[in-house]
Design a protein around this motif. Structure first.
Motif, mmCIF file in Angstrom:
data_model
loop_
_atom_site.group_PDB
_atom_site.id
_atom_site.type_symbol
_atom_site.label_atom_id
_atom_site.label_comp_id
_atom_site.label_asym_id
_atom_site.label_seq_id
_atom_site.Cartn_x
_atom_site.Cartn_y
_atom_site.Cartn_z
ATOM 1 N N ASP A 1 52.687 45.582 56.284
ATOM 2 C CA ASP A 1 52.127 44.799 55.169
ATOM 3 C C ASP A 1 51.885 45.173 53.623
ATOM 4 N N VAL A 2 51.647 46.692 53.659
ATOM 5 C CA VAL A 2 51.255 47.287 52.440
ATOM 6 C C VAL A 2 52.435 47.149 51.659
ATOM 7 N N ALA A 3 52.330 46.633 50.230
ATOM 8 C CA ALA A 3 53.554 46.398 49.414
ATOM 9 C C ALA A 3 53.376 47.633 48.320
ATOM 10 N N PHE A 4 52.142 48.026 47.977
ATOM 11 C CA PHE A 4 51.820 49.086 46.918
ATOM 12 C C PHE A 4 50.703 49.913 47.289
ATOM 13 N N GLU A 5 50.573 51.119 47.069
ATOM 14 C CA GLU A 5 49.463 51.973 47.157
ATOM 15 C C GLU A 5 49.389 52.905 45.711
ATOM 16 N N THR A 6 48.101 53.226 45.536
ATOM 17 C CA THR A 6 47.721 54.335 44.605
ATOM 18 C C THR A 6 46.599 55.320 45.034
ATOM 19 N N ASN A 7 46.593 56.193 44.477
ATOM 20 C CA ASN A 7 45.672 57.372 44.863
ATOM 21 C C ASN A 7 44.715 57.650 43.558
ATOM 22 N N ASN A 8 43.257 57.278 43.523
ATOM 23 C CA ASN A 8 42.431 57.437 42.622
ATOM 24 C C ASN A 8 42.537 56.806 41.255
ATOM 25 N N PHE A 9 43.281 55.594 41.174
ATOM 26 C CA PHE A 9 43.482 54.774 40.359
ATOM 27 C C PHE A 9 43.619 53.555 40.234
ATOM 28 N N LEU A 10 43.312 52.541 39.315
ATOM 29 C CA LEU A 10 43.771 51.072 39.697
ATOM 30 C C LEU A 10 45.173 50.674 39.128
ATOM 31 N N ALA A 11 46.008 50.146 39.666
ATOM 32 C CA ALA A 11 47.145 49.694 39.028
ATOM 33 C C ALA A 11 46.963 48.473 38.163
ATOM 34 N N LEU A 12 47.583 48.514 36.912
ATOM 35 C CA LEU A 12 47.358 47.373 35.779
ATOM 36 C C LEU A 12 48.154 46.284 36.344
ATOM 37 N N LEU A 13 49.147 46.227 37.027
ATOM 38 C CA LEU A 13 49.916 45.076 37.536
ATOM 39 C C LEU A 13 49.288 44.232 38.448
ATOM 40 N N TRP A 14 48.509 44.869 39.181
ATOM 41 C CA TRP A 14 47.910 44.134 40.452
ATOM 42 C C TRP A 14 47.073 43.056 39.788
ATOM 43 N N PHE A 15 46.498 43.089 38.705
ATOM 44 C CA PHE A 15 45.496 42.372 38.305
ATOM 45 C C PHE A 15 46.167 41.152 37.597
ATOM 46 N N SER A 16 47.578 41.375 37.466
ATOM 47 C CA SER A 16 48.004 39.922 36.930
ATOM 48 C C SER A 16 47.886 38.614 37.536
ATOM 49 N N PHE A 17 47.320 39.006 38.903
ATOM 50 C CA PHE A 17 47.184 37.826 39.774
ATOM 51 C C PHE A 17 45.560 37.091 39.472
ATOM 52 N N VAL A 18 44.846 37.645 38.885
ATOM 53 C CA VAL A 18 43.393 37.260 38.847
ATOM 54 C C VAL A 18 43.175 36.377 37.569
ATOM 55 N N SER A 19 42.564 35.157 38.077
ATOM 56 C CA SER A 19 42.268 34.369 37.058
ATOM 57 C C SER A 19 40.908 34.757 36.764
ATOM 58 N N GLN A 20 40.193 33.895 35.746
ATOM 59 C CA GLN A 20 38.805 34.164 35.280
ATOM 60 C C GLN A 20 38.118 33.698 36.404
ATOM 61 N N GLU A 21 38.365 32.480 36.930
ATOM 62 C CA GLU A 21 37.502 31.802 37.935
ATOM 63 C C GLU A 21 37.396 32.686 39.227
ATOM 64 N N GLN A 22 38.520 33.156 39.259
ATOM 65 C CA GLN A 22 38.522 34.228 40.579
ATOM 66 C C GLN A 22 37.833 35.367 40.622
ATOM 67 N N TYR A 23 37.796 36.014 39.148
ATOM 68 C CA TYR A 23 36.923 37.248 38.721
ATOM 69 C C TYR A 23 35.484 36.820 38.878
ATOM 70 N N GLN A 24 35.060 35.639 38.314
ATOM 71 C CA GLN A 24 33.603 35.157 38.523
ATOM 72 C C GLN A 24 33.186 35.157 39.929
ATOM 73 N N ARG A 25 33.965 34.524 40.882
ATOM 74 C CA ARG A 25 33.488 34.460 42.172
ATOM 75 C C ARG A 25 33.452 36.048 42.807
ATOM 76 N N TYR A 26 34.555 36.721 42.460
ATOM 77 C CA TYR A 26 34.341 38.170 42.988
ATOM 78 C C TYR A 26 33.071 38.778 42.471
ATOM 79 N N ARG A 27 32.669 38.826 41.134
ATOM 80 C CA ARG A 27 31.723 39.407 40.520
ATOM 81 C C ARG A 27 30.460 38.877 41.244
ATOM 82 N N GLU A 28 30.290 37.777 41.300
ATOM 83 C CA GLU A 28 28.907 37.082 42.043
ATOM 84 C C GLU A 28 28.738 37.421 43.427
#
Length: 375
Positions: free
Chosen positions: A20-47
Motif C-alpha cells: 500500500d506504500v506509494a512513496f517513502e522518504t528518509n529524514n525529510f518531509l516531501a513537499l508534494l504530499w502536503f498538497s492534500f491538506v486543507s487549512q481545516e484539516q491542518y487545524q484539526r491535526y494541530r488540535e
C-alpha cells in the motif's frame, strides 16, 4: 536506517501494508504530499496533536513512557488519514495556484500523480495515509515539528518566490515526492512474500535482501568449510600416526588438505585478467531550478485560458473538459478536448504563452490538473 515517512493508500481506514506504500522518504518531509491538506484539516491535526501531547507531558520522565496509552495516542495523532474525496478536492484547489506561479513544478507533479493514481484506482473507497511518526524523532516538542509541517503547507496555500530561494532553488523528483513505489510494479512473487506488517516494515524487508545480508551468509559458509577442513586434517594426522608411528608423516598428512587447496588455487583455477573497464560512479539525483513566474498565468483554479487559432476571442476551458494538452509551438499549447465538449469551443483551442513560460512545463501542469479533475 534514519527516520522514515510513508504515504500509503488503503481501502477505507485499514492499516497500511507493504504493497500500500506509494512513496517513502528518509529524514525529510516531501513537499508534494502536503498538497492534500486543507487549512481545516491542518487545524484539526494541530488540535489533536496538542491535546494528546498535553496528556503525555506529565509522564515525560517515565522510563516506560513509550509503553503508556498516552504515548500511543500521541504517536497515532502524528499520522494523517485523509479520505481520497477530501484529498482530491484540496488538490484541485492547490495545484492550479501553485503551478500558476511555479510551472516548472509541472513535470514533477505529473510524474508523482501517475504513481499516486496506480494506488488510488485500485480501491473503491481509498484513504490516503501520511505516516509521519518517525519524523517527530528529530524534535522534543510538537511546536518545532509543526513548524516544519507549516513550512510545507505555506507553499500550497500562499506560494511565493522566497520559498524556493530558501532551498537554494534546486529540487529533484526524490526530494519533492519521495521514492516512488507504483502499485503495478509489484509482481505476484513480491506480494506472496509480504509480511502482514504496517508500512515501516519495508526497511526490514530490504535489509533481509541486502548485499550485507548475503555477505553474512557467505561468511557462515566459510566458517563451516574451515571446521570441516580442520576435522579432515585432524583425522588424517591421527590415522597416519597410528598406522606409521611417524610424527613427520602425521604432520604431512595434517597439512595435506591445505596444500591441495593452495595448489588448486594456483594451478587449476583460471587467473583473472585485470579489467580495463572503469566503474561508473553512482549518479547523483538530477537537480533543476524551479523558477517563480510573476506574470499573468493562463492556469486558473477553474480551468486554463485559451484563444482561437487566430489568437482572438479568449475563453476559459474547465479542467474536466480537457483530455490532454500538447505542445504545438515553443510558446503555444494545443488543447485536445473530450468529444462531448468539443462543440462548445472553437477548434483548435490554443494557449498562448509569454517568453517566460515554456510550453513543456505548462502542458505538463495542465495534464496533471486535467487528469485529477476526472478522478
Amino acid at each position: 536506517m534514519g527516520n522514515r515517512t510513508f504515504l500509503s493508500v488503503t481501502e477505507g481506514a485499514a492499516d497500511g501494508q507493504y504493497g500500500d506504500v506509494a512513496f517513502e522518504t528518509n529524514n525529510f518531509l516531501a513537499l508534494l504530499w502536503f498538497s492534500f491538506v486543507s487549512q481545516e484539516q491542518y487545524q484539526r491535526y494541530r488540535e489533536r496533536l496538542t491535546s494528546t501531547w498535553n496528556a503525555v507531558k506529565p509522564s515525560l520522565e517515565n522510563e516506560e513512557l513509550e509503553d503508556s496509552p498516552e504515548w500511543e495516542a500521541f504517536a497515532e495523532a502524528l499520522n494523517w488519514h485523509i479520505p481520497w474525496g477530501e484529498a482530491a478536492a484540496q488538490l484541485r484547489q492547490s495545484l492550479p495556484v501553485a503551478l500558476a506561479r511555479f510551472p516548472g513544478l509541472g513535470p514533477y507533479m505529473s510524474e508523482w500523480l501517475e504513481t499516486l493514481f496506480t494506488h488510488v484506482q485500485s480501491h473503491q473507497a481509498p484513504v490516503v495515509h501520511l505516516e509521519l511518526a518517525q519524523f517527530f524523532n528529530f524534535y522534543t516538542d510538537p511546536l518545532q515539528y509543526l513548524e516544519q509541517i507549516e513550512d510545507c503547507l505555506h507553499f500550497w496555500w500562499r506560494p511565493d518566490e522566497l520559498w524556493f530561494e530558501r532551498r537554494n532553488e534546486k529540487m529533484n523528483s526524490y526530494l519533492l515526492g519521495g521514492e516512488h513505489l507504483p502499485k503495478g510494479e509489484r509482481n505476484g512473487e513480491d506480494r506472496n512474500n509480504e509480511e502482514p506488517t504496517v508500512a515501516p516494515g519495508i526497511e526490514e524487508t530490504r535489509i533481509a535482501h541486502s548485499p550485507s545480508a548475503k555477505k553474512r551468509s557467505s561468511k557462515r559458509l566459510e566458517g563451516l568449510y574451515l571446521w570441516l577442513l580442520a576435522i579432515l586434517s585432524a583425522a588424517l594426522c591421527l590415522g597416519t600416526l597410528l598406522l606409521t608411528s611417524s610424527q613427520w608423516l602425521a604432520v604431512l598428512a595434517f597439512l595435506l588438505p591445505a596444500i591441495c587447496i593452495v595448489l588448486r588455487e594456483l594451478l587449476i583455477r583460471p587467473k583473472k585478467t585485470p579489467s580495463t573497464k572503469k566503474e561508473r560512479p553512482v549518479p547523483s539525483p538530477a537537480t533543476s531550478k524551479i523558477a517563480y513566474y510573476d506574470g499573468t498565468s493562463p492556469i486558473k483554479v477553474e480551468g486554463i485560458e485559451a484563444v482561437n487559432v487566430d489568437k482572438t476571442g479568449g475563453y476559459t476551458v474547465p479542467w474536466h473538459h480537457i483530455l490532454r494538452a500538447q505542445v504545438s509551438l515553443p510558446n503555444q499549447v494545443a488543447l485536445v478536448l473530450h468529444a462531448e465538449y468539443e462543440s462548445l469551443y472553437p477548434s483548435p483551442a490554443i494557449v498562448v504563452l509569454d517568453d517566460k513560460l515554456t510550453a513543456d512545463s505548462v502542458a505538463s501542469a495542465a495534464n496533471s490538473i486535467a487528469k485529477l479533475s476526472r478522478l
